[in-house]
Scaffold this motif. Sequence first.
Motif, PDB file in Angstrom:
ATOM      1  N   HIS A 125       0.872  -1.183   0.000  1.00  0.00           N
ATOM      2  CA  HIS A 125       0.000   0.000   0.000  1.00  0.00           C
ATOM      3  C   HIS A 125       0.898   1.218   0.000  1.00  0.00           C
ATOM      4  CE1 HIS A 125      -4.023  -1.750   1.728  1.00  0.00           C
ATOM      5  NE2 HIS A 125      -3.781  -2.114   0.496  1.00  0.00           N
ATOM      6  N   TYR A 126       0.771   2.028  -1.001  1.00  0.00           N
ATOM      7  CA  TYR A 126       1.691   3.150  -1.163  1.00  0.00           C
ATOM      8  C   TYR A 126       1.001   4.490  -0.976  1.00  0.00           C
ATOM      9  CZ  TYR A 126      -0.593   2.681  -5.652  1.00  0.00           C
ATOM     10  OH  TYR A 126      -1.547   2.539  -6.626  1.00  0.00           O
ATOM     11  N   ASP A 127      -0.333   4.514  -0.874  1.00  0.00           N
ATOM     12  CA  ASP A 127      -1.042   5.764  -0.642  1.00  0.00           C
ATOM     13  C   ASP A 127      -0.717   6.306   0.742  1.00  0.00           C
ATOM     14  OD1 ASP A 127      -3.712   7.032   0.633  1.00  0.00           O
ATOM     15  OD2 ASP A 127      -3.626   7.494  -1.500  1.00  0.00           O
ATOM     16  N   CYS A 128      -0.411   7.596   0.850  1.00  0.00           N
ATOM     17  CA  CYS A 128       0.020   8.178   2.124  1.00  0.00           C
ATOM     18  C   CYS A 128      -1.017   7.977   3.212  1.00  0.00           C
ATOM     19  CB  CYS A 128       0.317   9.677   1.944  1.00  0.00           C
ATOM     20  SG  CYS A 128       0.858  10.486   3.465  1.00  0.00           S
ATOM     21  N   GLN A 129      -2.301   8.142   2.858  1.00  0.00           N
ATOM     22  CA  GLN A 129      -3.336   8.017   3.876  1.00  0.00           C
ATOM     23  C   GLN A 129      -3.462   6.570   4.347  1.00  0.00           C
ATOM     24  OE1 GLN A 129      -4.448  10.572   5.118  1.00  0.00           O
ATOM     25  NE2 GLN A 129      -6.372  10.213   6.184  1.00  0.00           N
ATOM     26  N   LEU A 130      -3.152   5.618   3.463  1.00  0.00           N
ATOM     27  CA  LEU A 130      -3.233   4.212   3.835  1.00  0.00           C
ATOM     28  C   LEU A 130      -1.963   3.725   4.518  1.00  0.00           C
ATOM     29  CD1 LEU A 130      -4.998   2.565   0.777  1.00  0.00           C
ATOM     30  CD2 LEU A 130      -5.977   3.139   2.989  1.00  0.00           C
ATOM     31  N   SER A 131      -0.880   4.468   4.408  1.00  0.00           N
ATOM     32  CA  SER A 131       0.384   4.002   4.974  1.00  0.00           C
ATOM     33  C   SER A 131       1.082   5.064   5.808  1.00  0.00           C
ATOM     34  CB  SER A 131       1.336   3.536   3.860  1.00  0.00           C
ATOM     35  OG  SER A 131       0.855   2.397   3.222  1.00  0.00           O
ATOM     36  N   GLY A 132       1.407   6.198   5.188  1.00  0.00           N
ATOM     37  CA  GLY A 132       2.318   7.157   5.805  1.00  0.00           C
ATOM     38  C   GLY A 132       1.887   7.665   7.156  1.00  0.00           C
ATOM     39  N   CYS A 158      12.443   0.039   2.452  1.00  0.00           N
ATOM     40  CA  CYS A 158      11.161   0.058   1.752  1.00  0.00           C
ATOM     41  C   CYS A 158      11.369  -0.500   0.353  1.00  0.00           C
ATOM     42  CB  CYS A 158      10.574   1.467   1.685  1.00  0.00           C
ATOM     43  SG  CYS A 158       8.906   1.497   0.973  1.00  0.00           S
ATOM     44  N   LEU A 159      10.643  -1.555   0.025  1.00  0.00           N
ATOM     45  CA  LEU A 159      10.821  -2.199  -1.278  1.00  0.00           C
ATOM     46  C   LEU A 159      10.096  -1.457  -2.394  1.00  0.00           C
ATOM     47  CD1 LEU A 159      10.458  -5.986  -0.330  1.00  0.00           C
ATOM     48  CD2 LEU A 159      12.517  -4.564  -0.419  1.00  0.00           C
ATOM     49  N   GLU A 160       9.085  -0.663  -2.063  1.00  0.00           N
ATOM     50  CA  GLU A 160       8.357   0.162  -3.035  1.00  0.00           C
ATOM     51  C   GLU A 160       7.845  -0.669  -4.208  1.00  0.00           C
ATOM     52  OE1 GLU A 160      11.013   3.336  -4.072  1.00  0.00           O
ATOM     53  OE2 GLU A 160      10.798   4.325  -2.129  1.00  0.00           O
ATOM     54  N   VAL A 161       7.155  -1.767  -3.897  1.00  0.00           N
ATOM     55  CA  VAL A 161       6.688  -2.651  -4.971  1.00  0.00           C
ATOM     56  C   VAL A 161       5.529  -2.050  -5.755  1.00  0.00           C
ATOM     57  CG1 VAL A 161       7.468  -4.716  -3.785  1.00  0.00           C
ATOM     58  CG2 VAL A 161       5.114  -3.936  -3.464  1.00  0.00           C
ATOM     59  N   GLY A 162       4.738  -1.168  -5.144  1.00  0.00           N
ATOM     60  CA  GLY A 162       3.653  -0.511  -5.862  1.00  0.00           C
ATOM     61  C   GLY A 162       2.499  -1.431  -6.190  1.00  0.00           C
ATOM     62  N   ASP A 163       1.645  -0.961  -7.088  1.00  0.00           N
ATOM     63  CA  ASP A 163       0.401  -1.646  -7.427  1.00  0.00           C
ATOM     64  C   ASP A 163       0.661  -2.825  -8.354  1.00  0.00           C
ATOM     65  OD1 ASP A 163      -2.278  -2.127  -7.355  1.00  0.00           O
ATOM     66  OD2 ASP A 163      -2.877  -0.343  -8.481  1.00  0.00           O
ATOM     67  N   GLY A 164      -0.381  -3.631  -8.526  1.00  0.00           N
ATOM     68  CA  GLY A 164      -0.290  -4.777  -9.418  1.00  0.00           C
ATOM     69  C   GLY A 164      -1.198  -5.895  -8.965  1.00  0.00           C
ATOM     70  N   THR A 165      -1.274  -6.949  -9.743  1.00  0.00           N
ATOM     71  CA  THR A 165      -2.037  -8.121  -9.339  1.00  0.00           C
ATOM     72  C   THR A 165      -1.331  -8.799  -8.161  1.00  0.00           C
ATOM     73  OG1 THR A 165      -0.858  -9.674 -10.766  1.00  0.00           O
ATOM     74  CG2 THR A 165      -2.709  -8.460 -11.750  1.00  0.00           C
ATOM     75  N   PRO A 166      -2.037  -9.654  -7.418  1.00  0.00           N
ATOM     76  CA  PRO A 166      -1.365 -10.373  -6.331  1.00  0.00           C
ATOM     77  C   PRO A 166      -0.127 -11.131  -6.802  1.00  0.00           C
ATOM     78  CG  PRO A 166      -3.732 -10.601  -6.103  1.00  0.00           C
ATOM     79  CD  PRO A 166      -3.494  -9.894  -7.409  1.00  0.00           C
TER      80      PRO A 166
END
Length: 368
Positions: free
Chosen positions: A40-47, A61-69
Amino acid sequence: MKIINVVGARPNFVKMAPIMTAMARCPERIQSLLLHTGQHYDCQLSGTFFTQLGMPRPSVCLEVGDGTPAEQTARIMIGFEKVCQVERPDLVLVVGDVTSTLACALAARQCGIAVAHVEAGLRSFDSTMPEELNRRCTDQMSDYLFTTEPSAGENLLREGIGAEKIHFVGNVMIDTLLQQRQRAAERSLLRNWCLQPGEYGLLTLHRPANVDSPEVLARLLEVLAVVAQQLPLIFPVHPRTLKVIDRAGLTGFFTRSFGTVGIRLVDPQGYLDFLHLMMHARLVLTDSGGIQEETTVLRVPCLTLRDNTERPVTCEVGTNVLVGSRGERLLQEAGGILAGRGVAGAVPEKWDGRAAERIVEVLLNRLP
């Protein structure tokens, strides 16, 4: 003893915060690192969670970002394997049942590193849920399985897990709730929105079975709109759910005003503001697992919009009732709550704010 603690999505932060605090009390014996996969990379969901929960910023932080599972799992495993090769930890500790949980547990085992799973043994027995696959696979790879309720240990024993690996410690999510309850109560969100305690309901929806199909989501919103004619509903909308609402043209189900009949969409809330909304709600409608637990401790009636739950103690002991997502049971139970017939509930065993202490005690006694 070097331990890498893994987080990746919103529920992980709430569970990991008390564990990090408990480990920090033993600096001479534990070197703990916090790794954020970036699932989860959205600030409100994480930061905001790191700040509100007093957690240290992640060491990695691996910063994998969005995508399918599958895409996220692959990227997390590749990145986490490299971290393990550099850091060479004695243990990798994962929490919950998100993609990051499974991916890091698998990568750790392939590197020959021991794994501890916090919140092990929970089962919905619904193989269509991604979380169920994550839980089952992670448990089979884990050396230390920390459970939140007795049924979880029973599930693990039936699946062939040795009793010596299973430790009933309680619920770390409740550790955080009890630590932050007073701070949450003092937030100003209700006052800012001109709402009164007990005069609204709180709604969350994010399970694929409920939100990925526009037709299914529309039918569910039709039923929820009936409830909202009796009690206004506040709906902090998950980004995935909002995309479906926008694409399917379902915005007509929502109101733009607070405190009037209807469903009011709001942005995702930080931990303290969401807890503030939850503790003052007349009822909570959700498809989240963790919210079933939090409402139980807060003694707030909870209607779970699913046919199953991996947290049966919330129904057997707590305030939770399974109502499905098709309508009739939901309307019946909501009407009963509004008429004053909600389940009073009790607090389950060991949900006392000391689960993280018990986890660290086990690790100190068992690890070399």
